[in-house]
Motif scaffolding. Structure first.
Motif, PDB file in Angstrom:
ATOM      1  N   GLY A  63       0.592  -7.644   1.570  1.00 26.07           N
ATOM      2  CA  GLY A  63       0.373  -6.150   1.430  1.00 26.07           C
ATOM      3  C   GLY A  63      -1.342  -5.843   0.579  1.00 26.07           C
ATOM      4  N   ALA A  64      -1.649  -6.649  -0.059  1.00 27.57           N
ATOM      5  CA  ALA A  64      -2.871  -6.401  -0.922  1.00 27.57           C
ATOM      6  C   ALA A  64      -3.971  -6.702   0.230  1.00 27.57           C
ATOM      7  N   ALA A  65      -3.725  -7.745   1.073  1.00 31.28           N
ATOM      8  CA  ALA A  65      -4.606  -7.967   1.875  1.00 31.28           C
ATOM      9  C   ALA A  65      -4.614  -6.947   2.869  1.00 31.28           C
ATOM     10  N   LEU A  66      -3.664  -6.036   3.502  1.00 27.99           N
ATOM     11  CA  LEU A  66      -3.689  -5.146   4.267  1.00 27.99           C
ATOM     12  C   LEU A  66      -4.322  -3.981   3.660  1.00 27.99           C
TER      13      LEU A  66
ATOM     14  N   PHE B  60     -11.769  -1.464   3.806  1.00 30.93           N
ATOM     15  CA  PHE B  60     -13.009  -1.607   4.779  1.00 30.93           C
ATOM     16  C   PHE B  60     -13.014  -1.107   6.122  1.00 30.93           C
ATOM     17  N   TYR B  61     -11.997  -0.702   6.614  1.00 28.71           N
ATOM     18  CA  TYR B  61     -11.956  -0.012   8.038  1.00 28.71           C
ATOM     19  C   TYR B  61     -11.978   1.491   7.616  1.00 28.71           C
TER      20      TYR B  61
ATOM     21  N   ILE C  88      -1.221   2.937  10.538  1.00 26.10           N
ATOM     22  CA  ILE C  88      -1.097   2.604   9.392  1.00 26.10           C
ATOM     23  C   ILE C  88      -1.523   3.595   8.097  1.00 26.10           C
ATOM     24  N   SER C  89      -2.833   4.025   8.407  1.00 24.82           N
ATOM     25  CA  SER C  89      -3.607   4.703   7.331  1.00 24.82           C
ATOM     26  C   SER C  89      -2.801   6.203   7.287  1.00 24.82           C
TER      27      SER C  89
ATOM     28  N   LEU D 232       0.255   6.995   8.125  1.00 27.25           N
ATOM     29  CA  LEU D 232       1.635   6.871   7.790  1.00 27.25           C
ATOM     30  C   LEU D 232       1.647   6.701   6.206  1.00 27.25           C
ATOM     31  N   LEU D 233       0.767   5.837   5.682  1.00 32.37           N
ATOM     32  CA  LEU D 233       0.504   6.016   4.214  1.00 32.37           C
ATOM     33  C   LEU D 233       0.274   7.033   3.487  1.00 32.37           C
ATOM     34  N   VAL D 234      -0.522   7.835   4.103  1.00 30.31           N
ATOM     35  CA  VAL D 234      -0.981   8.986   3.688  1.00 30.31           C
ATOM     36  C   VAL D 234       0.250   9.917   3.775  1.00 30.31           C
ATOM     37  N   ALA D 235       1.213   9.906   4.810  1.00 30.35           N
ATOM     38  CA  ALA D 235       2.522  10.654   4.742  1.00 30.35           C
ATOM     39  C   ALA D 235       3.184  10.405   3.676  1.00 30.35           C
ATOM     40  N   PHE D 236       3.527   8.889   3.666  1.00 27.89           N
ATOM     41  CA  PHE D 236       4.433   8.477   2.619  1.00 27.89           C
ATOM     42  C   PHE D 236       3.758   9.016   1.065  1.00 27.89           C
ATOM     43  N   ASN D 237       2.453   8.986   1.095  1.00 29.06           N
ATOM     44  CA  ASN D 237       2.049   9.336  -0.516  1.00 29.06           C
ATOM     45  C   ASN D 237       2.204  10.772  -0.619  1.00 29.06           C
ATOM     46  N   ILE D 238       2.206  11.705   0.284  1.00 29.59           N
ATOM     47  CA  ILE D 238       2.443  13.165   0.327  1.00 29.59           C
ATOM     48  C   ILE D 238       4.163  13.343  -0.410  1.00 29.59           C
ATOM     49  N   LEU D 239       4.983  12.421   0.300  1.00 26.69           N
ATOM     50  CA  LEU D 239       6.213  12.699  -0.219  1.00 26.69           C
ATOM     51  C   LEU D 239       6.411  11.883  -1.698  1.00 26.69           C
ATOM     52  N   TYR D 240       5.739  10.930  -1.964  1.00 31.11           N
ATOM     53  CA  TYR D 240       5.548  10.428  -3.480  1.00 31.11           C
ATOM     54  C   TYR D 240       5.228  11.474  -4.398  1.00 31.11           C
ATOM     55  N   LEU D 241       4.145  12.356  -4.020  1.00 28.06           N
ATOM     56  CA  LEU D 241       3.385  13.248  -4.809  1.00 28.06           C
ATOM     57  C   LEU D 241       4.495  14.412  -5.035  1.00 28.06           C
TER      58      LEU D 241
END
Length: 488
Positions: free
Chosen positions: A346-349, A355-356, A306-307, A309-318
């Protein structure tokens, strides 16, 4: 009209007192926890009743303060995210009126202020004070050591100021930028802290991918692995025979053969460690062996995926949206809108991932070969090493909110001085940071999960005796005659 003004002043006064009280209570709890952590690892031999004992005690208090500030910087972003969701869920609740935007802004400003104070004043003072002896010709004592420490701090401040001026002249040779350096409070300190934060983020970029792959090994050592096609009774029998054989050799060797005695004692200790692990695996219940270990491994794999994937989506957003930049636009404010598309879930995730990432960065930091000597040991850690650990944790924890925002783990806009970093507005730095994180994390995970296949191929080709493994922990170590370890 005057009564209304008095009433507003009273409300502002009570709200400020309430905010300061909450901040003090939160910091007091963090300080107490930090004190118990440091005293657990601090070397007990340093507790003598003399001048050095006073110096060690002062350094201990300063280190505890720094560790508490580090813990506050780590908890700040998750606390802000969960506070925003609570205010959205219960906007009119009387019991959570103390949880408002003013308190959150105040916490961010205090965390930034104390981080600067610890990084540039308290920790250098603790280190120089610990190493000082007083100038020659002066009467020895606490005052002489304080004087030497203050002189060293002044010289260090002048050195850093000169380095920043030279860097500013090389990078941006502009009269306006040089004159702005004279404004220490409004420009120089935030600029210097921005540089330290950038170095902290680069350190996190190096530590976190290593820690994400190392977490599987660490959890594998803490948990009991499943017993698939294994006979634990037979292994226990073999280990017991080995232990008895080594013990008989030790009893039969004369005390003059020190080299063989040291080697046999090391082998006996290794066999006892294996026996303890086998006893633990044998005593573990079936659900602990067959359910907990696979579940934890799958959970770690999911969080890491998930981490990435989130970074990959953030690259597309940028690439398609300018507001995805960490310094792109101001947020909607505390309690006005949810920070996640999926609301509270989503906030809990996001909080779990933050923390992870922090735990993984710490594991990766101590896994790097350069920082292996920084690992604290229970009741056997000097104050100098404690100060080094506190500074390292402070740099990592102060850069964690910035890294989380830069990677797109959270959309929470940084408040206070955390959001004033100049490099957060540079598109190429932010994009490169995201790309490097995604690539390094993927490579570390691929290397981790293909290591077993590589080892089997080396064994099949007969190259396993060449010790081609890049991991120093995989190599066998043996003690030499003088007690030091040699790596084969």
């Amino acid at each position: 009209m005057e009564a209304d003004e008095v009433s507003i002043r009273e409300q502002n006064f009570h709200s400020q007192v309430r905010e300061y009280t909450i901040c003090f209570l939160l910091f007091a709890v963090l300080y107490i926890v930090s004190y118990f952590i440091i005293t657990r690892y601090k070397r007990k031999a340093d507790e003598q009743e003399d001048e050095d004992a006073i110096v060690n005690r002062i350094s201990l208090f300063l280190s505890t303060f720094t560790l508490a500030v580090s813990a506050g910087a780590v908890l700040l972003l998750p606390f802000s995210i969960i506070s925003n969701e609570i205010l959205l869920s219960f906007p009119q609740n009387y019991y959570i009126q103390w949880l408002n935007g003013s308190l959150i802004h105040g916490l961010w400003n205090l965390a930034s202020l104390f981080s600067n104070l610890c990084l540039f004043v308290l920790m250098p003072f603790a280190f120089f004070f610990l190493e000082s002896e007083g100038f020659a010709g002066l009467k020895k004592g606490i005052r002489a050591r304080i004087l030497e420490t203050l002189v060293m701090l002044i010289l260090l401040a002048l050195l850093i100021l000169g380095i920043v001026w030279v860097a500013s002249a090389l990078i941006d040779n502009d009269a306006a930028s040089m004159e702005s350096l004279y404004d220490l409070w409004e420009f120089y300190l935030p600029y210097l802290y921005s540089c330290i934060s950038l170095m902290g983020c680069l350190l996190l970029l190096l530590c976190t991918p290593v820690g994400l792959s190392r977490m599987f090994t660490v959890m594998g050592q803490l948990l009991v692995k499943p017993t698939i096609l294994e006979d634990l009774d037979e292994q226990m029998y073999i280990i017991t025979l080995e232990e008895e054989a080594i013990q008989r050799k030790l009893n039969g060797i004369s005390s003059t053969l020190e080299n063989q005695t040291v080697e046999l004692e090391w082998e006996l200790e290794k066999v006892k460690c294996k026996k303890t692990n086998l006893e633990r695996r044998k005593k573990a219940s079936a659900w602990e062996r067959n359910l907990v270990y696979p579940a934890v491994m799958i959970l770690l794999l999911i969080e890491t995926s998930i981490s990435v994937l989130l970074v990959a989506f953030n690259i597309l957003y940028l690439l398609v949206d300018e507001t995805a930049m960490p310094k792109g636009s101001g947020g909607p404010g505390i309690g006005n809108a949810s920070l996640s598309t999926f609301g509270f879930v989503g906030a809990a995730l996001e909080i779990i991932l933050i923390f992870y990432l922090m735990v993984s960065s710490v594991v990766g930091f101590y896994s790097l070969r350069f920082f292996e000597n920084f690992i604290p040991r229970k009741d056997d850690t000097t104050m100098t090493k404690i100060i080094g650990n506190c500074v390292s944790i402070l740099v990592l924890s102060s850069a964690l909110p910035v890294m989380s925002r830069t990677l797109g783990i959270t959309r929470f806009d940084l408040l206070g001085d955390f959001g004033r970093f100049n490099w957060l507005g540079n598109f190429y730095i932010v994009l490169s940071y995201n790309l490097l994180f995604a690539i390094m994390t993927t490579l570390c995970l691929v290397r981790k999960f293909t290591s077993a296949v590589r080892e089997e191929l080396l064994k099949a080709l007969g190259l396993d005796k060449l010790h081609l493994s890049n991991n120093p922990r995989d190599s066998e170590t043996k003690p030499s005659a003088n007690g030091h370890q040699k790596t084969l």
